[in-house]
Scaffold this active site. Sequence first.
Site, PDB file in Angstrom:
ATOM      1  CG  HIS A 181     -31.365 -11.062  60.920  1.00 31.58           C
ATOM      2  ND1 HIS A 181     -32.630 -10.519  60.858  1.00 31.58           N
ATOM      3  CD2 HIS A 181     -31.475 -12.156  61.723  1.00 31.58           C
ATOM      4  CE1 HIS A 181     -33.459 -11.254  61.574  1.00 31.58           C
ATOM      5  NE2 HIS A 181     -32.787 -12.253  62.124  1.00 31.58           N
TER       6      HIS A 181
ATOM      7  CB  CYS B 278     -31.375 -15.066  63.966  1.00 36.35           C
ATOM      8  SG  CYS B 278     -30.866 -16.403  62.858  1.00 36.35           S
TER       9      CYS B 278
END
Length: 205
Positions: free
Chosen positions: A165, A181
């Site tokens: 992301h 992440c």
Amino acid sequence: MRGKGILIAVAIAATAIVSGCSTTGGTAFVNAYGAKNDSGYALPKIPVSKIDRQFRRQVVSYETKQRPGTIIIDTSAKHLHLVLGDGKAMRYGIGVGREGFLWKGTAKVGWKREWPTWTPPEPMIRREPDLAKYRGGMKPGLNNPLGARALYLMRNGRDTGYRLHGTPEWWSIGGNVSSGCIRLMNQDIIDLYERVKPGAKVIVT
């Protein structure tokens, strides 16, 4: 003398091309981090001079048996490689998990979202109770932790909970900063998003 000067200029140019495609430094996209309007959101300019050159988007030499379109993430070097084929890859700088949140393995891109909603998982809310207000989701925006784009990773048909992301915190790239992440600068995740298809293989080492 004029002919000699031309030959020297050609030699210098050839050297620049070769060195620009090495594994340690590639052909950088020097104008890739300017301000831009994206789906109604005004992404600010990133001060690229403050970012280590190795973490700027660039094409590099990269030998692998993986097919083009595969994403290979090196968490120790803080690099994400998108295999282009012909011995080349697009390399992006990344931020990875903090101690205790690193992971490795193989997954695939399940789906993609532009300007995604961020919903903190319950374990994160237990660690940081102030995040409970986002249990129903934090609306998209410039301060959203998922940034401008998100690629959602799946394994064995299930959501892993991990994402590739964007982030507004460009200064965090190159560090161990997340809860597992993989984060990229917003301008880079937009570029990666356009190049990657759902179902793409993701290898985290």
